[in-house]
Design a protein around this motif. Structure first.
Motif, PDB file in Angstrom:
ATOM      1  N   LYS A 188      17.202  -3.561 -19.799  1.00 54.38           N
ATOM      2  CA  LYS A 188      16.947  -2.377 -18.965  1.00 54.38           C
ATOM      3  C   LYS A 188      15.471  -2.128 -18.663  1.00 54.38           C
ATOM      4  O   LYS A 188      15.111  -1.045 -18.191  1.00 54.38           O
ATOM      5  N   ASN A 189      14.605  -3.115 -18.902  1.00 56.22           N
ATOM      6  CA  ASN A 189      13.187  -2.915 -18.565  1.00 56.22           C
ATOM      7  C   ASN A 189      12.822  -3.527 -17.213  1.00 56.22           C
ATOM      8  O   ASN A 189      11.710  -3.334 -16.734  1.00 56.22           O
ATOM      9  N   VAL A 190      13.737  -4.261 -16.597  1.00 58.57           N
ATOM     10  CA  VAL A 190      13.524  -4.830 -15.267  1.00 58.57           C
ATOM     11  C   VAL A 190      14.567  -4.256 -14.329  1.00 58.57           C
ATOM     12  O   VAL A 190      15.768  -4.303 -14.618  1.00 58.57           O
ATOM     13  N   LEU A 191      14.121  -3.701 -13.219  1.00 55.44           N
ATOM     14  CA  LEU A 191      15.019  -3.118 -12.228  1.00 55.44           C
ATOM     15  C   LEU A 191      14.697  -3.674 -10.857  1.00 55.44           C
ATOM     16  O   LEU A 191      13.523  -3.731 -10.457  1.00 55.44           O
ATOM     17  N   GLY A 192      15.723  -4.087 -10.135  1.00 59.31           N
ATOM     18  CA  GLY A 192      15.573  -4.495  -8.755  1.00 59.31           C
ATOM     19  C   GLY A 192      16.512  -3.702  -7.877  1.00 59.31           C
ATOM     20  O   GLY A 192      17.655  -3.445  -8.271  1.00 59.31           O
ATOM     21  N   LEU A 193      16.048  -3.286  -6.709  1.00 62.82           N
ATOM     22  CA  LEU A 193      16.897  -2.545  -5.782  1.00 62.82           C
ATOM     23  C   LEU A 193      16.459  -2.821  -4.353  1.00 62.82           C
ATOM     24  O   LEU A 193      15.289  -3.097  -4.106  1.00 62.82           O
ATOM     25  N   MET A 194      17.426  -2.764  -3.432  1.00 56.36           N
ATOM     26  CA  MET A 194      17.109  -2.957  -2.025  1.00 56.36           C
ATOM     27  C   MET A 194      16.542  -1.704  -1.366  1.00 56.36           C
ATOM     28  O   MET A 194      15.636  -1.807  -0.533  1.00 56.36           O
ATOM     29  N   PRO A 195      17.019  -0.499  -1.661  1.00 54.75           N
ATOM     30  CA  PRO A 195      16.419   0.704  -1.059  1.00 54.75           C
ATOM     31  C   PRO A 195      14.961   0.868  -1.470  1.00 54.75           C
ATOM     32  O   PRO A 195      14.518   0.334  -2.496  1.00 54.75           O
ATOM     33  N   HIS A 196      14.219   1.620  -0.662  1.00 54.74           N
ATOM     34  CA  HIS A 196      12.771   1.783  -0.852  1.00 54.74           C
ATOM     35  C   HIS A 196      12.436   3.164  -1.420  1.00 54.74           C
ATOM     36  O   HIS A 196      12.291   4.134  -0.659  1.00 54.74           O
ATOM     37  N   PRO A 197      12.246   3.300  -2.727  1.00 53.79           N
ATOM     38  CA  PRO A 197      11.864   4.613  -3.276  1.00 53.79           C
ATOM     39  C   PRO A 197      10.485   5.061  -2.830  1.00 53.79           C
ATOM     40  O   PRO A 197      10.223   6.260  -2.688  1.00 53.79           O
ATOM     41  N   GLU A 198       9.573   4.091  -2.579  1.00 53.19           N
ATOM     42  CA  GLU A 198       8.208   4.468  -2.170  1.00 53.19           C
ATOM     43  C   GLU A 198       8.188   5.081  -0.782  1.00 53.19           C
ATOM     44  O   GLU A 198       7.275   5.827  -0.434  1.00 53.19           O
ATOM     45  N   ARG A 199       9.203   4.784   0.040  1.00 53.26           N
ATOM     46  CA  ARG A 199       9.304   5.379   1.373  1.00 53.26           C
ATOM     47  C   ARG A 199      10.065   6.698   1.351  1.00 53.26           C
ATOM     48  O   ARG A 199      10.296   7.302   2.400  1.00 53.26           O
ATOM     49  N   HIS A 217       0.822  -1.213   0.000  1.00 56.58           N
ATOM     50  CA  HIS A 217       0.000   0.000   0.000  1.00 56.58           C
ATOM     51  C   HIS A 217       0.858   1.267   0.000  1.00 56.58           C
ATOM     52  O   HIS A 217       0.421   2.297  -0.526  1.00 56.58           O
ATOM     53  N   ASP A 218       2.055   1.194   0.557  1.00 59.14           N
ATOM     54  CA  ASP A 218       2.984   2.324   0.438  1.00 59.14           C
ATOM     55  C   ASP A 218       3.309   2.566  -1.037  1.00 59.14           C
ATOM     56  O   ASP A 218       3.335   3.712  -1.513  1.00 59.14           O
ATOM     57  N   THR A 219       3.565   1.479  -1.763  1.00 56.52           N
ATOM     58  CA  THR A 219       3.888   1.577  -3.185  1.00 56.52           C
ATOM     59  C   THR A 219       2.688   2.075  -3.976  1.00 56.52           C
ATOM     60  O   THR A 219       2.823   2.934  -4.855  1.00 56.52           O
ATOM     61  N   GLU A 220       1.513   1.549  -3.655  1.00 58.42           N
ATOM     62  CA  GLU A 220       0.287   2.003  -4.318  1.00 58.42           C
ATOM     63  C   GLU A 220       0.083   3.505  -4.101  1.00 58.42           C
ATOM     64  O   GLU A 220      -0.236   4.244  -5.043  1.00 58.42           O
ATOM     65  N   PHE A 221       0.293   3.954  -2.864  1.00 56.32           N
ATOM     66  CA  PHE A 221       0.099   5.374  -2.540  1.00 56.32           C
ATOM     67  C   PHE A 221       1.076   6.244  -3.319  1.00 56.32           C
ATOM     68  O   PHE A 221       0.696   7.287  -3.873  1.00 56.32           O
ATOM     69  N   ALA A 222       2.341   5.828  -3.369  1.00 53.21           N
ATOM     70  CA  ALA A 222       3.350   6.612  -4.079  1.00 53.21           C
ATOM     71  C   ALA A 222       3.027   6.694  -5.568  1.00 53.21           C
ATOM     72  O   ALA A 222       3.101   7.770  -6.178  1.00 53.21           O
ATOM     73  N   ALA A 223       2.656   5.566  -6.169  1.00 57.56           N
ATOM     74  CA  ALA A 223       2.368   5.546  -7.605  1.00 57.56           C
ATOM     75  C   ALA A 223       1.113   6.342  -7.935  1.00 57.56           C
ATOM     76  O   ALA A 223       1.072   7.089  -8.923  1.00 57.56           O
ATOM     77  N   ALA A 224       0.081   6.212  -7.109  1.00 61.96           N
ATOM     78  CA  ALA A 224      -1.197   6.870  -7.376  1.00 61.96           C
ATOM     79  C   ALA A 224      -1.155   8.373  -7.116  1.00 61.96           C
ATOM     80  O   ALA A 224      -2.114   9.080  -7.445  1.00 61.96           O
ATOM     81  N   SER A 225      -0.072   8.864  -6.545  1.00 64.75           N
ATOM     82  CA  SER A 225       0.027  10.300  -6.253  1.00 64.75           C
ATOM     83  C   SER A 225       0.290  11.132  -7.505  1.00 64.75           C
ATOM     84  O   SER A 225       0.225  12.364  -7.462  1.00 64.75           O
ATOM     85  N   PHE A 226       0.570  10.462  -8.622  1.00 67.07           N
ATOM     86  CA  PHE A 226       0.821  11.171  -9.874  1.00 67.07           C
ATOM     87  C   PHE A 226      -0.472  11.291 -10.674  1.00 67.07           C
ATOM     88  O   PHE A 226      -1.253  10.329 -10.749  1.00 67.07           O
ATOM     89  N   PRO A 227      -0.720  12.443 -11.272  1.00 67.42           N
ATOM     90  CA  PRO A 227      -1.936  12.586 -12.072  1.00 67.42           C
ATOM     91  C   PRO A 227      -1.924  11.627 -13.255  1.00 67.42           C
ATOM     92  O   PRO A 227      -0.877  11.365 -13.847  1.00 67.42           O
ATOM     93  N   GLY A 228      -3.096  11.100 -13.588  1.00 62.64           N
ATOM     94  CA  GLY A 228      -3.212  10.223 -14.739  1.00 62.64           C
ATOM     95  C   GLY A 228      -2.775   8.800 -14.495  1.00 62.64           C
ATOM     96  O   GLY A 228      -2.699   8.005 -15.423  1.00 62.64           O
TER      97      GLY A 228
END
Length: 234
Positions: free
Chosen positions: A198-209, A18-29
């Motif tokens: 380059k279409n798949v990215l994995g990372l340990m840090p949390h951009p949504e946070r 839900h953190d990820t959902e919130f971050a993504a949905a904060s952009f218009p469109g």
């Protein structure tokens, strides 16, 4: 801006969905869809995110059971078509387990869970997830993991570097990569990497946070913005 649909996979034990959902949905469109692990439908998603957490309780090892979820068959096919897939923390672990990325994640060097903000250097800003960052820019991103120690054998690591698949490295606040700044012990201080396409990215840090200054940093917001801008241009 054209509407973009971002699907967030939910495994039993996910706790950043839900953190990820919130971050993504904060952009218009942008519309978000929660994708349950035992489904076979990506619900028209233009991009799929595997969020952080402890899928299936991290039994056996992190991400090792989640790779057998029915939804992952669809995610693997989706990625094979060149569509964007982002794996954050446990999501990164799942991407490695299912073979969409190379290498493995093991227990942190000091065997302790790390939960803090860490400086992270942008090593490759030429991916669809990093186009709005400056090359070698230092980001302030939170981490929260016990198995974030990335490993790949020397021949694999050499190829990853040669193909510009290393996207993020741990560093100090000035951008210097050192053993001291690499708190979890990852080989070559790798914090995130992509597949060759380059279409798949994995990372340990949390951009949504780190998607709002109220959270202590909004440096992760541009990761979502970069992908959304890319998808809007399709």
């Amino acid at each position: 801006m054209a509407e973009v649909t971002i699907g967030v996979v939910v495994f039993p034990g996910s706790n950043c969905d839900h953190d990820t959902e919130f971050a993504a949905a904060s952009f218009p469109g942008v519309e978000t869809r929660m994708l349950w692990h035992n489904e076979h439908d990506l619900q028209g998603s233009d991009m799929v995110v595997l969020p952080g957490g402890f899928s299936y309780g991290d039994y056996l090892r992190a991400g090792s059971i989640a790779k057998f979820s029915p939804i992952m068959r669809e995610v693997i096919d989706f990625a094979a078509k060149g569509r964007p897939v982002l794996g954050i923390c446990n999501g990164f672990q799942v991407l490695l387990e299912c073979g969409l990325l190379e290498g493995a994640l093991t227990r942190n060097r000091d065997k302790k869970f790390i939960c803090r903000f860490m400086p992270v250097k942008v090593v490759n800003n030429r991916t669809l997830f990093t186009s709005l960052y400056q090359q070698d820019e230092v980001l302030n991103l939170p981490v929260a993991h016990g198995e974030g120690n990335y490993y790949a054998p020397p021949e694999t690591l050499e190829r990853l570097v040669a193909d510009d698949q290393v996207v993020f490295r741990y560093c100090d606040e000035h951008g210097n990569v050192s053993d001291e700044a690499n708190l979890n012990g990852s080989v070559d201080a790798i914090a995130g990497l992509s597949n060759k396409e380059k279409n798949v990215l994995g990372l340990m840090p949390h951009p949504e946070r780190a998607s709002d200054s109220l959270l202590g940093s909004d440096d992760g917001r541009r990761m979502f913005r970069s992908a959304i801008d890319y998808l809007s241009g399709i």
